[in-house]
Scaffold this motif. Structure first.
Motif, mmCIF file in Angstrom:
data_model
loop_
_atom_site.group_PDB
_atom_site.id
_atom_site.type_symbol
_atom_site.label_atom_id
_atom_site.label_comp_id
_atom_site.label_asym_id
_atom_site.label_seq_id
_atom_site.Cartn_x
_atom_site.Cartn_y
_atom_site.Cartn_z
ATOM 1 N N THR A 153 39.775 49.142 95.900
ATOM 2 C CA THR A 153 40.055 49.664 97.240
ATOM 3 C C THR A 153 39.991 51.181 97.323
ATOM 4 O O THR A 153 40.093 51.741 98.418
ATOM 5 C CB THR A 153 41.451 49.208 97.697
ATOM 6 O OG1 THR A 153 42.414 49.602 96.702
ATOM 7 C CG2 THR A 153 41.498 47.703 97.884
ATOM 8 N N LEU A 154 39.832 51.842 96.189
ATOM 9 C CA LEU A 154 39.823 53.308 96.167
ATOM 10 C C LEU A 154 38.432 53.849 95.875
ATOM 11 O O LEU A 154 37.684 53.291 95.071
ATOM 12 C CB LEU A 154 40.783 53.843 95.100
ATOM 13 C CG LEU A 154 42.270 53.498 95.208
ATOM 14 C CD1 LEU A 154 43.051 54.278 94.155
ATOM 15 C CD2 LEU A 154 42.814 53.768 96.592
ATOM 16 N N GLU B 37 39.604 59.291 95.423
ATOM 17 C CA GLU B 37 40.998 58.852 95.532
ATOM 18 C C GLU B 37 41.549 58.447 94.168
ATOM 19 O O GLU B 37 42.678 58.812 93.799
ATOM 20 C CB GLU B 37 41.093 57.684 96.504
ATOM 21 C CG GLU B 37 40.815 58.050 97.948
ATOM 22 C CD GLU B 37 40.645 56.829 98.840
ATOM 23 O OE1 GLU B 37 41.080 56.917 99.993
ATOM 24 O OE2 GLU B 37 40.077 55.811 98.374
ATOM 25 N N LEU C 252 48.219 49.579 94.082
ATOM 26 C CA LEU C 252 47.298 50.319 94.938
ATOM 27 C C LEU C 252 46.384 49.368 95.700
ATOM 28 O O LEU C 252 46.115 49.544 96.895
ATOM 29 C CB LEU C 252 46.473 51.293 94.101
ATOM 30 C CG LEU C 252 47.232 52.495 93.530
ATOM 31 C CD1 LEU C 252 46.435 53.126 92.384
ATOM 32 C CD2 LEU C 252 47.507 53.533 94.615
ATOM 33 N N GLY D 286 48.128 47.630 98.539
ATOM 34 C CA GLY D 286 48.583 48.496 99.615
ATOM 35 C C GLY D 286 50.052 48.829 99.559
ATOM 36 O O GLY D 286 50.572 49.552 100.425
ATOM 37 N N ARG E 87 50.127 53.976 97.862
ATOM 38 C CA ARG E 87 48.878 54.651 98.213
ATOM 39 C C ARG E 87 48.854 56.052 97.625
ATOM 40 O O ARG E 87 49.902 56.657 97.345
ATOM 41 C CB ARG E 87 48.688 54.693 99.730
ATOM 42 C CG ARG E 87 49.808 55.354 100.512
ATOM 43 C CD ARG E 87 49.693 55.036 101.991
ATOM 44 N NE ARG E 87 50.811 55.551 102.772
ATOM 45 C CZ ARG E 87 50.761 56.654 103.509
ATOM 46 N NH1 ARG E 87 49.639 57.374 103.552
ATOM 47 N NH2 ARG E 87 51.809 57.052 104.201
#
Length: 342
Positions: free
Chosen positions: A141-142, A146, A301, A304, A307
């Motif tokens: 998701t990053l 990030e 992470l 969610g 973050r």
């Protein structure tokens, strides 16, 4: 072009899609300690992985306070054995060479982690050689930018909040500098494990600290925290006595037998002595690369529950500006260097 350095193994279907590393690479280096002006770009040899090390193409590198302290002659500068030196711990990138086919991570895989600087070349460079114990898969998701803001800060926060303080429901934890790189992870971890979190920060970050999960946010520009906080179980001290004797003042708000955990190296030389006199416990904490724990953090992470916030991104060539911003003390979350596309 260099291929198969370190007698690495790979699966042909994966390795064929990964460009081998060149003999040399671009890196941000220092020739001596000093101001941000000592940082410069240079062409240096690409590190050679040995034993169970991976060679990783760096897409992004995190910038941490210890980098600036080391550059200035503090931090871990005394352990640097040769100049020019390449600074940096955090990285996110792509595996170029794997130590063996069953290593679990193969060429082309996206990973993130920490280098072992100053024992090895740091992450302000196009490639790093990293122990298999010091990296893990990048959270899906990053982005790489990030992800590069996570390892050192999140592992430090996890070590202090989870491993040492053992955050749990009903516990009262005061976190200083809650809006910084380590602090914003510490607030989230402590809240996730059920603690009641009180965080200090500047006025512009008070609302954001509450968004991160802090039950109480103290504007240190308007209030002395000891005037509005008392009887906490744990203090996560990310300041020490470098600013307004924050560490020593924190002893006043701990309950008898409470615990203070200090992280910034050299920020409070008399910590243990003062804590004993105040009737509380104290310890220092120093982070170490830990891919297994980072993998646990990755799951938070990806879900969610936690973050990462990246304040500003600089190209590697602009590393001086990144250090100037970091030392100004007004950044929120993390500062990251973009090293390559990815």
């Amino acid at each position: 072009m260099r291929q198969g350095v370190g007698h690495s193994w790979s699966l042909a279907t994966t390795a064929d899609a990964v460009k081998p590393a060149p003999e040399t690479m671009r890196a941000a280096v220092i020739d001596a300690v000093g101001s941000p002006e000592v940082l410069r770009m240079e062409t240096v040899p690409t590190p050679r992985p040995v034993m169970a090390e991976f060679l990783v193409k760096v897409v992004a590198a995190g910038v941490n306070p210890v980098d600036a302290k080391t550059r200035a002659g503090r931090g871990v500068s005394s352990a640097i054995t040769a100049m020019p030196a390449v600074l940096g711990y955090d990285f996110s990138g792509i595996v170029v060479e794997s130590p063996f086919a069953a290593a679990g991570l193969l060429p082309g895989d996206e990973v993130y982690g920490m280098t072992s600087f100053p024992r090895t070349v740091g992450s302000y460079a196009e490639y790093v050689a990293v122990s298999s114990l010091s990296l893990t898969r990048k959270p899906t998701t990053l982005s790489h930018v990030e992800a590069a803001g996570v390892p050192l800060a999140a592992l430090t926060a996890w070590g202090m909040v989870v491993d040492v303080a053992k955050a749990h429901e009903g516990q009262r934890i005061l976190i200083h500098a809650g809006s910084g790189g380590v602090g914003h992870f510490a607030v989230q971890f402590a809240t996730y494990f059920g603690a009641r979190v009180i965080a200090t920060g500047s006025g512009r970050n008070v609302g954001w600290l509450r968004e991160l999960g802090a039950h109480q946010a103290v504007d240190h520009e308007l209030h002395r925290f000891e005037d509005v906080v008392d009887q906490v179980d744990v203090v996560i001290d990310l300041v020490g006595n470098t600013v307004d004797d924050t560490g020593s003042r924190s002893l006043r708000v701990l309950r008898p037998g409470g615990l203070i955990i200090n992280a910034p190296t050299g920020s409070w030389p008399t910590l243990e002595e003062e804590a004993r006199a105040a009737g509380v416990r104290a310890t220092r904490f120093t982070v170490a690369p830990d891919g297994a724990t980072l993998d646990t953090i990755s799951r938070l992470l990806e879900s969610g529950d936690v973050r990462v916030f990246v304040d500003q991104v600089f190209d590697l060539d602009a590393v001086r500006q990144a250090h100037v911003l970091l030392e100004g003390g007004h950044s929120r979350g993390k500062i990251v260097l973009k090293v390559a596309d990815g």
